[in-house]
Structure formats: structure tokens, C-alpha cells
Design a protein around this motif. Structure first.
Motif, PDB file in Angstrom:
ATOM      1  N   VAL A 521     -22.156   7.809 -12.757  1.00 24.23           N
ATOM      2  CA  VAL A 521     -20.749   7.450 -12.952  1.00 24.23           C
ATOM      3  C   VAL A 521     -20.280   6.555 -11.801  1.00 24.23           C
ATOM      4  CG1 VAL A 521     -20.350   9.665 -14.090  1.00 24.23           C
ATOM      5  CG2 VAL A 521     -19.654   9.365 -11.721  1.00 24.23           C
ATOM      6  N   LEU A 522     -19.277   5.764 -12.093  1.00 29.10           N
ATOM      7  CA  LEU A 522     -18.585   4.954 -11.093  1.00 29.10           C
ATOM      8  C   LEU A 522     -17.271   5.660 -10.803  1.00 29.10           C
ATOM      9  CD1 LEU A 522     -18.198   2.366  -9.412  1.00 29.10           C
ATOM     10  CD2 LEU A 522     -17.418   1.214 -11.499  1.00 29.10           C
ATOM     11  N   GLY A 523     -17.264   6.472  -9.743  1.00 30.37           N
ATOM     12  CA  GLY A 523     -16.164   7.399  -9.502  1.00 30.37           C
ATOM     13  C   GLY A 523     -14.881   6.774  -9.018  1.00 30.37           C
ATOM     14  N   GLU A 524     -14.967   5.567  -8.445  1.00 31.44           N
ATOM     15  CA  GLU A 524     -13.778   4.793  -8.066  1.00 31.44           C
ATOM     16  C   GLU A 524     -14.161   3.328  -8.008  1.00 31.44           C
ATOM     17  OE1 GLU A 524     -11.674   5.975  -4.506  1.00 31.44           O
ATOM     18  OE2 GLU A 524     -11.987   8.110  -4.913  1.00 31.44           O
ATOM     19  N   PHE A 525     -13.285   2.480  -8.539  1.00 28.98           N
ATOM     20  CA  PHE A 525     -13.422   1.032  -8.384  1.00 28.98           C
ATOM     21  C   PHE A 525     -12.064   0.417  -8.673  1.00 28.98           C
ATOM     22  CE2 PHE A 525     -13.415   1.137 -12.919  1.00 28.98           C
ATOM     23  CZ  PHE A 525     -13.159  -0.152 -13.383  1.00 28.98           C
ATOM     24  N   GLY A 526     -11.969  -0.889  -8.523  1.00 24.51           N
ATOM     25  CA  GLY A 526     -10.726  -1.586  -8.859  1.00 24.51           C
ATOM     26  C   GLY A 526      -9.780  -1.676  -7.697  1.00 24.51           C
ATOM     27  N   GLY A 527      -8.709  -0.910  -7.758  1.00 22.14           N
ATOM     28  CA  GLY A 527      -7.704  -0.948  -6.703  1.00 22.14           C
ATOM     29  C   GLY A 527      -6.995  -2.277  -6.616  1.00 22.14           C
ATOM     30  N   LEU A 528      -6.820  -2.941  -7.749  1.00 23.75           N
ATOM     31  CA  LEU A 528      -6.175  -4.253  -7.755  1.00 23.75           C
ATOM     32  C   LEU A 528      -4.685  -4.107  -7.480  1.00 23.75           C
ATOM     33  CD1 LEU A 528      -7.979  -5.864 -10.836  1.00 23.75           C
ATOM     34  CD2 LEU A 528      -8.660  -5.883  -8.425  1.00 23.75           C
ATOM     35  N   GLY A 529      -4.202  -4.811  -6.484  1.00 23.19           N
ATOM     36  CA  GLY A 529      -2.825  -4.629  -6.037  1.00 23.19           C
ATOM     37  C   GLY A 529      -1.877  -5.703  -6.538  1.00 23.19           C
ATOM     38  N   LEU A 530      -0.685  -5.258  -6.925  1.00 23.66           N
ATOM     39  CA  LEU A 530       0.394  -6.183  -7.283  1.00 23.66           C
ATOM     40  C   LEU A 530       1.717  -5.550  -6.868  1.00 23.66           C
ATOM     41  CD1 LEU A 530       1.420  -8.778  -8.656  1.00 23.66           C
ATOM     42  CD2 LEU A 530       1.561  -7.468 -10.797  1.00 23.66           C
ATOM     43  N   PRO A 531       2.246  -5.912  -5.697  1.00 27.18           N
ATOM     44  CA  PRO A 531       3.562  -5.402  -5.311  1.00 27.18           C
ATOM     45  C   PRO A 531       4.649  -6.041  -6.166  1.00 27.18           C
ATOM     46  CG  PRO A 531       2.730  -6.969  -3.673  1.00 27.18           C
ATOM     47  CD  PRO A 531       1.638  -6.773  -4.669  1.00 27.18           C
ATOM     48  N   VAL A 532       5.518  -5.212  -6.731  1.00 33.58           N
ATOM     49  CA  VAL A 532       6.603  -5.702  -7.578  1.00 33.58           C
ATOM     50  C   VAL A 532       7.912  -5.565  -6.813  1.00 33.58           C
ATOM     51  CG1 VAL A 532       7.814  -5.447  -9.776  1.00 33.58           C
ATOM     52  CG2 VAL A 532       5.334  -5.020  -9.654  1.00 33.58           C
ATOM     53  N   TYR A 533       8.562  -6.674  -6.542  1.00 35.72           N
ATOM     54  CA  TYR A 533       9.771  -6.672  -5.717  1.00 35.72           C
ATOM     55  C   TYR A 533      10.825  -5.727  -6.302  1.00 35.72           C
ATOM     56  CZ  TYR A 533      13.942  -8.266  -3.274  1.00 35.72           C
ATOM     57  OH  TYR A 533      15.087  -8.324  -2.530  1.00 35.72           O
ATOM     58  N   GLY A 534      11.421  -4.912  -5.418  1.00 37.09           N
ATOM     59  CA  GLY A 534      12.437  -3.954  -5.831  1.00 37.09           C
ATOM     60  C   GLY A 534      11.874  -2.632  -6.309  1.00 37.09           C
ATOM     61  N   HIS A 535      10.544  -2.532  -6.354  1.00 40.82           N
ATOM     62  CA  HIS A 535       9.909  -1.299  -6.848  1.00 40.82           C
ATOM     63  C   HIS A 535       8.805  -0.830  -5.900  1.00 40.82           C
ATOM     64  CE1 HIS A 535      11.935  -1.659 -10.773  1.00 40.82           C
ATOM     65  NE2 HIS A 535      11.773  -2.954 -10.600  1.00 40.82           N
ATOM     66  N   THR A 536       8.931  -1.209  -4.618  1.00 47.74           N
ATOM     67  CA  THR A 536       7.934  -0.805  -3.628  1.00 47.74           C
ATOM     68  C   THR A 536       8.541   0.147  -2.611  1.00 47.74           C
ATOM     69  OG1 THR A 536       8.428  -2.780  -2.300  1.00 47.74           O
ATOM     70  CG2 THR A 536       6.565  -2.918  -3.842  1.00 47.74           C
ATOM     71  N   TRP A 537       7.692   0.941  -1.995  1.00 45.40           N
ATOM     72  CA  TRP A 537       8.095   1.929  -0.997  1.00 45.40           C
ATOM     73  C   TRP A 537       8.666   1.255   0.243  1.00 45.40           C
ATOM     74  CZ3 TRP A 537       8.836   6.998  -1.290  1.00 45.40           C
ATOM     75  CH2 TRP A 537       8.786   7.800  -0.147  1.00 45.40           C
ATOM     76  N   GLN A 538       8.109   0.080   0.567  1.00 48.15           N
ATOM     77  CA  GLN A 538       8.631  -0.708   1.681  1.00 48.15           C
ATOM     78  C   GLN A 538       8.607  -2.176   1.286  1.00 48.15           C
ATOM     79  OE1 GLN A 538       5.943   0.660   4.733  1.00 48.15           O
ATOM     80  NE2 GLN A 538       4.457  -0.988   4.367  1.00 48.15           N
ATOM     81  N   ASP A 539       9.421  -2.999   1.953  1.00 46.73           N
ATOM     82  CA  ASP A 539       9.595  -4.390   1.536  1.00 46.73           C
ATOM     83  C   ASP A 539       8.380  -5.263   1.818  1.00 46.73           C
ATOM     84  OD1 ASP A 539      12.134  -3.884   0.587  1.00 46.73           O
ATOM     85  OD2 ASP A 539      13.105  -4.346   2.501  1.00 46.73           O
ATOM     86  N   LYS A 540       7.625  -4.949   2.854  1.00 46.54           N
ATOM     87  CA  LYS A 540       6.458  -5.766   3.192  1.00 46.54           C
ATOM     88  C   LYS A 540       5.334  -4.881   3.710  1.00 46.54           C
ATOM     89  CE  LYS A 540       8.189  -6.817   7.860  1.00 46.54           C
ATOM     90  NZ  LYS A 540       8.475  -7.887   8.828  1.00 46.54           N
ATOM     91  N   ASP A 541       4.195  -5.513   3.969  1.00 44.87           N
ATOM     92  CA  ASP A 541       3.011  -4.809   4.481  1.00 44.87           C
ATOM     93  C   ASP A 541       2.537  -3.722   3.522  1.00 44.87           C
ATOM     94  OD1 ASP A 541       3.046  -6.369   6.801  1.00 44.87           O
ATOM     95  OD2 ASP A 541       4.427  -4.987   7.794  1.00 44.87           O
ATOM     96  N   ASN A 542       2.716  -3.951   2.215  1.00 38.45           N
ATOM     97  CA  ASN A 542       2.125  -3.063   1.230  1.00 38.45           C
ATOM     98  C   ASN A 542       0.636  -3.354   1.122  1.00 38.45           C
ATOM     99  OD1 ASN A 542       4.474  -1.520   0.014  1.00 38.45           O
ATOM    100  ND2 ASN A 542       5.219  -3.620  -0.146  1.00 38.45           N
ATOM    101  N   TRP A 543      -0.104  -2.453   0.464  1.00 42.71           N
ATOM    102  CA  TRP A 543      -1.556  -2.507   0.566  1.00 42.71           C
ATOM    103  C   TRP A 543      -2.236  -2.301  -0.774  1.00 42.71           C
ATOM    104  CZ3 TRP A 543      -5.549   0.981  -0.268  1.00 42.71           C
ATOM    105  CH2 TRP A 543      -6.786   0.654   0.325  1.00 42.71           C
ATOM    106  N   GLY A 544      -3.322  -3.058  -0.985  1.00 41.65           N
ATOM    107  CA  GLY A 544      -4.197  -2.878  -2.135  1.00 41.65           C
ATOM    108  C   GLY A 544      -5.574  -3.372  -1.759  1.00 41.65           C
ATOM    109  N   TYR A 545      -6.591  -2.951  -2.510  1.00 41.58           N
ATOM    110  CA  TYR A 545      -7.951  -3.375  -2.176  1.00 41.58           C
ATOM    111  C   TYR A 545      -8.120  -4.883  -2.380  1.00 41.58           C
ATOM    112  CZ  TYR A 545      -9.477   1.461  -1.728  1.00 41.58           C
ATOM    113  OH  TYR A 545      -9.636   2.757  -1.301  1.00 41.58           O
ATOM    114  N   GLN A 546      -7.426  -5.423  -3.382  1.00 36.10           N
ATOM    115  CA  GLN A 546      -7.382  -6.867  -3.600  1.00 36.10           C
ATOM    116  C   GLN A 546      -6.039  -7.165  -4.245  1.00 36.10           C
ATOM    117  OE1 GLN A 546     -10.481  -8.458  -6.130  1.00 36.10           O
ATOM    118  NE2 GLN A 546      -9.804 -10.560  -5.885  1.00 36.10           N
ATOM    119  N   SER A 547      -5.222  -7.992  -3.607  1.00 38.26           N
ATOM    120  CA  SER A 547      -3.848  -8.187  -4.062  1.00 38.26           C
ATOM    121  C   SER A 547      -3.692  -9.505  -4.823  1.00 38.26           C
ATOM    122  CB  SER A 547      -2.888  -8.168  -2.871  1.00 38.26           C
ATOM    123  OG  SER A 547      -2.857  -6.876  -2.298  1.00 38.26           O
ATOM    124  N   PHE A 548      -2.742  -9.479  -5.775  1.00 39.28           N
ATOM    125  CA  PHE A 548      -2.461 -10.636  -6.615  1.00 39.28           C
ATOM    126  C   PHE A 548      -0.967 -10.927  -6.589  1.00 39.28           C
ATOM    127  CE2 PHE A 548      -6.358  -8.741  -7.999  1.00 39.28           C
ATOM    128  CZ  PHE A 548      -7.184  -9.807  -8.315  1.00 39.28           C
TER     129      PHE A 548
END
Length: 621
Positions: A521-548
Motif C-alpha cells: 500500500v501507499l500509506g501517504e502521498f500527495g499533500g498538494l497545497g492550495l491556500p484559499v484567501y479568507g479560509h486559512t488559519w493564518q494569512d501567510k507562511d501556510n504550508w503544503g508538500y507542493q503548493s499551487f
């Protein structure tokens, strides 16, 4: 004005500044930047009113959620007489929905207090006080008398309180809680006192429903339901307390409200129900048999509980190329689902309400997933109940703790790490809670895989823990260490599964080397990041394995992964887990935003892409 007065004035001014700073810090903690659509629907006087134990339900119960008094005191202090205010149970004190939003820490204890009413009719028999989950050490007092201490943040517990009751209806309940968070060795999941990256806000105290029930002196204390798919039987093992010599247990199975099987048995023995023309449980057809379990004295019913069970089988077999595959009901079904953390911006560990709790499962299913990996957290029983009803397969992690061993991940390489040298006390805490978690959730047919360890996080005595889990529950598969430190004898890995974590691309271990003895099995993969303005925990320095930067680029990359997965399934892959269901705090790699208001993909497009995965033809031996 004298120098002394000036000095006193300065001290007063300083204290005022410190108080204001403390208040502002508390306000910042208690008001997260985003919240879910359900937050405003929460009734702080009576939240989460649903029956909390759907696998063993009775009618005579009282929900104790709502407003309790609370106080935070230094560790070891006596029971407080003055409280800091009101807290909404069952939301953890750090959360917005608790109405408090304060941290506690290992140097303090959290006290709860509530006056409850107990009518004379409710005292005829045994009175049990139940807690769905309290993180981490909980001591319960009734009218000033300690009725018990429980250790464990993820398993339900209860205490008999008869001897502590006083005359009259009014009774006082207090709960003392201590939670060392990451200062202690106990299972804690992703909680950390200084949250950052993939580590989140601490959760302290009561975070699942508190309730009370009255049962007869002789009563059913527990039931264990085991399906036998091959023989079309459901076995029920009841545990009875206070039984006399002439009592027996009767179990009735019903399908769509009609009785299909009935059997009686003596106390302490397994009761087997042969189901005629059995209907099987699967993601496509999640059929559940209702069960009625009665404690009988002659023809008189002394106690009765309602439950349910399903006929399904999780096993392994070989494909035509000699690669081991994961089977559901003796057929290869590719299992694909998201890594589900189960966190909420307003409730942390606790969903705002039942609608919110079910929402994530519904959306996961509507996106075309057939499985969820519940990641280093255990949900309330009602979450699994809804997975059972909806046909959602579940892989259940053990929450991690006592970190310190090393682990590394390199692309395409099995996770490398070291076993943790844990103290005897730390090992005992883990083993006790892991057993309690399995016992509490054994009856849920949706759970098909147990995962004792993740990525060598606090991993220890892997072979011992894995083999114990296999022996204790042979009805499920065991993934010894998801992406973690595997123990091997030749090419054979301890446990049933070899599990690779790889970010971001989809890949798999070599089936020619590893697929002969273990399911791949592939137990974890992906982690594609897309911060959506107005819907994030903080305004900047958000994190993803690969961001778009936009949904189109995100979908294109995800589509590439799906094409890769189709080829991997043909080669020998049995399951995959995509990171993750929602954003969580600073992580923005969710299929949905943390507040659940934005879905980052077109749901119909996702469902079509996933349908192709399930359509891949695999020839079995």
C-alpha cells in the motif's frame, strides 16, 4: 506624592498592563481566524444530544453535556471552591466552542464541576457515569468522593457512582484533569504545546459526551460482535455483571425490522446466529443487521440493549502474478481514501455538531473515495456508526506519543527509522490504551485495518505490538508501521502490510521483492497545497508538500497522480491514502479548506477519476 506611593502606583500600572496582555492573548486563542458553518448552530446549553454509544444502546440515559463550572489551578492543588467561569462540555478548553479558549499545560490541572439531578426512579439499580473521552488523566468525584481515576485520552470509560450518592435529587459531580501534552509520554496524536507545521493546538479535558445511565443490578456490561462471512453467522459474546444462576442471554437478529435469526445461550458463552440468505456489507451495499440482546430470567427480560452487526470479511490473497492483494469479501477491491485528521478550527478535536461530524464522511464519499485513514486520532463512536451506515472503509491509527527515535523518508524508499527505547511506564501506557481502543471499537464493521504505529513516531517493540494486535483481533488486517520502521525477516515484514509514504508523487515498493509476503500500500502521498484567501488559519507562511496558485494547476497535478495510480494497481498496489481531507491549521494541503466552506476540486471530476481506479482489472489466482 511619596516615593512609596509612586512605587505602588507603578506596580498597579504594571499589573494592569500584564492583565490586559493576558486578556488579549486569551482572546486571540479563543477566537480562531476562521470557523465552520456549524459553529453558530451550536447550543451551548445542550450540545451533542445524540445517544453516544450506538453499538449498545439503552433508553434510560441522561445527557450531561452543556454548561459546567471550570477552574485552572496549579497541579496538586485541592478541589477549588471558586471557579473561573463556565465551559461548554464537550468542547476542549482550548477551543472557541468551549467558550473559554485558554491553554492549561503540564504544570496545571483543569477542574470541572456540575450539579446534576437524579430522581429516585433513576437510582433503582446501578448508576453509571460515562465519559466518551477525556484527555488525559481524569479523576471523577461525586459529592466530594473520588469514584475512580482513568488514564487515556481516546477511549471511553465509566464509573459506578451509587455509593457516592447523597439523599435528595441534587448531586455534585467534579472532574479533575491533568494533561501533560508533549511534556509526557502518553498517546497524544498531533498535539503539541507550541504548534507549528504538522503539529497542532493542544487538547485538554473533556472532548466527548458525558452521560449517565441506570441499569439493573443484573445487566449486560459489554457485547462483542464477530462476523463469520464464510459461514454466514454472527457471533455475539455478552459480558454480564451481577447475574444469578438461572439467567440466560437471548440474541435476536433483524433485517429491515424483521426477525431473521434468534438464539439463546448461557452466561459467558458465545452465541452464534446463523443468518439465512445472508446480505453482505460493502461500500456498494452497506447492509447492517440490527441486534437485540436480552438478559433473561425465565421468560422475564431483566435487561436489554440494541446493537447491530454486518457480514463482511477483510483478508488477503494472491493475484495471477503471485503478488499478495487485500481482499474484501474474497474479492480484490482497491481501497482509496484520504488521510483524515479529524480537526476543527472552532472545536479542535470535537466537531461542532452531528451534522458537521457526518459532513466530512459524506463529502469523502461524494468525491468518490471508498476508504478513510483515521490519522493518529480516535473519533467518537457515532463517527464510526455513520461510516458503518454509509459503507465507508476505515483504517484506524493508534495515536502516537513519546517521540524521540529518528526517522527519514527518501523518494521511493521504505521508511527508515529506529525503535524507541521507552520506559516501562511509557510502554504500559501505550499497551493499555491500544487495547482499550480496540475493545471500544471492535464492533464497528467499517474498521478493516489497525495501524499501531506511524512513521516511527514513538515506535517500539514493533514485532511484539504487531503480533499481539494480530492475535487479539484476527478479524482485521494489521499495518504494523505506516511509512515507518519495519522489522523484517528476509523479505517478510512484520504484520500483513508494507506501507510506503512518498511525497508528493505516487509510487510503490517493488512488488517483486516485497509483494510475495505482504500486501503493498501507499500509506501517504500527495499533500498538494492550495491556500484559499479568507479560509486559512493564518494569512501567510501556510504550508503544503507542493503548493499551487490556482485550482486548475492543482487538478492537473492530481490528475497525473491518478494515471500513475492506475499503473501501480496493475503492478501490485492494493490501496493508497491521499493527504488529506481538509487543511489543518497552517497545513493547506486539504481537499477542503479547514473551515469546510471551500472544496478545492470539482467533486464530479474527482469521482470520475477515482472510478477509473476501481475499474482496473486485477486477475486473481
Amino acid at each position: 506624592m511619596t516615593k512609596l506611593n509612586l512605587k505602588n502606583l507603578s506596580l498597579v500600572f504594571l499589573m494592569a498592563i500584564l492583565t490586559m496582555a493576558s486578556t488579549k492573548a486569551q482572546e486571540k486563542l479563543s477566537k480562531p481566524p476562521i470557523s465552520t458553518p456549524w459553529a453558530e448552530k451550536v447550543n451551548p446549553v445542550a450540545p451533542h444530544q445524540e445517544y453516544p454509544r450506538p453499538q449498545m444502546s439503552r433508553e434510560n440515559w441522561v445527557n450531561l453535556n452543556g454548561q459546567w463550572d471550570f477552574a485552572i489551578v496549579s497541579k496538586g492543588s485541592s478541589s477549588p471552591t471558586i471557579y473561573d467561569g463556565k465551559i461548554t462540555v464537550p468542547f476542549p478548553i482550548e477551543s472557541q466552542l468551549s467558550g473559554v479558549g485558554r491553554s492549561v499545560g503540564s504544570e496545571h490541572e483543569l477542574w470541572y464541576a456540575k450539579e446534576i439531578s437524579l430522581k429516585s426512579s433513576q437510582r433503582r439499580g446501578k448508576v453509571y457515569l460515562h465519559f466518551g473521552a477525556v484527555d488525559w488523566e481524569a479523576e471523577v468525584f461525586v459529592n466530594g468522593k473520588s469514584v475512580g481515576i482513568h488514564h487515556g485520552g481516546f477511549d471511553p470509560f465509566y464509573f459506578e457512582i451509587n455509593e457516592a450518592l447523597v439523599k435528595g435529587e441534587k448531586q455534585e459531580v467534579k472532574v479533575r484533569v491533568w494533561d501533560p501534552s508533549d511534556d509526557g509520554p502518553q498517546p497524544r496524536g498531533k498535539q503539541i504545546k507550541n504548534p507549528h507545521g504538522i503539529w497542532y493546538t493542544p487538547v485538554t479535558g473533556i472532548w466527548q459526551t458525558v452521560w449517565m445511565e441506570t441499569v439493573p443490578e443484573s445487566h449486560i456490561a459489554h457485547i462483542k460482535n464477530t462476523p463469520d462471512y464464510d459461514n454466514g453467522t454472527i457471533s455475539v459474546l455478552p459480558t454480564v455483571k451481577g447475574a444469578s444462576g438461572n439467567t440466560k442471554v437471548k440474541v435476536v437478529a433483524l433485517a429491515d425490522g424483521k426477525e431473521v435469526a434468534s438464539q439463546e445461550g448461557s452466561i459467558g458463552n458465545v452465541i452464534d446466529l446463523k443468518i439465512p440468505s445472508p446480505k453482505h456489507w460493502s461500500p456498494d451495499s452497506p447492509f447492517l443487521y440490527d441486534l437485540e440482546v436480552s438478559l433473561m430470567s425465565g421468560n422475564k427480560v431483566i435487561d436489554k440493549v440494541k446493537s447491530y452487526a454486518a457480514l463482511r470479511k477483510i483478508s488477503m490473497g494472491y493475484d495471477a502474478n503471485g503478488v499478495k492483494r487485500m481482499l474484501l469479501n474474497d474479492k480484490f477491491v482497491f481501497q482509496y481514501g484520504p488521510l483524515d485528521q479529524g480537526w476543527w478550527p472552532d472545536g479542535l478535536y470535537t466537531a461542532p455538531n452531528e451534522e458537521a461530524l457526518v459532513f466530512d464522511i459524506i463529502k469523502t464519499q461524494e468525491m468518490g473515495f471508498n476508504m478513510i485513514r483515521k490519522h493518529v486520532k480516535v473519533e467518537p463512536a457515532r463517527w464510526y456508526y455513520h461510516c458503518d451506515k454509509m459503507g465507508m472503509l476505515v483504517w484506524q491509527d493508534m495515536p502516537n506519543g513519546d517521540h524521540g527515535n529518528e526517522w527519514e523518508m527518501r523518494p521511493g524508499i521504505i521508511g527508515k527509522g529506529t525503535d524507541r527505547d521507552r520506559s516501562a511506564a511509557s510502554e504500559a501506557i501505550f499497551k493499555k490504551e491500544w487495547k482499550a481502543i480496540i475493545d471500544a471499537n471492535y464492533n464497528f464493521p467499517s474498521i478493516v485495518v489497525w495501524v499501531p504505529f506511524n512513521e516511527a513516531w514513538g515506535q517500539f517493540k514493533t514485532k511484539e505490538i504487531t503480533e499481539w494486535t494480530q492475535d487479539y483481533d484476527p478479524s482485521r488486517l494489521v499495518n504494523s508501521a505506516s511509512g515507518g520502521n519495519f522489522e523484517m525477516e528476509g523479505a517478510k515484514i512484520t504484520g500483513d502490510i508494507i506501507d510506503l509514504h512518498n511525497y508528493p508523487a505516487a509510487t510503490m515498493p517493488d512488488p517483486g521483492i516485497y509483494g510475495k509476503d505482504n500486501v503493498i500500500v501507499l500509506g501517504e502521498f500527495g499533500g498538494l497545497g492550495l491556500p484559499v484567501y479568507g479560509h486559512t488559519w493564518q494569512d501567510k507562511d501556510n504550508w503544503g508538500y507542493q503548493s499551487f496558485k490556482d485550482k486548475e494547476a492543482l487538478a492537473n497535478r492530481y490528475g497525473e497522480f491518478m494515471k500513475t495510480l492506475e499503473n501501480l494497481i496493475t503492478a501490485g498496489l492494493s490501496a493508497a491514502v491521499y493527504t488529506q481531507t481538509t487543511d489543518v491549521e497552517v497545513e493547506t494541503n486539504g481537499l477542503m479548506t479547514y473551515d469546510r466552506k471551500i472544496i478545492k476540486f470539482d467533486e464530479s471530476w474527482l469521482k470520475a477519476a477515482h472510478r477509473n481506479l476501481y475499474s482496473v482489472q486485477v486477475k486473481m489466482q
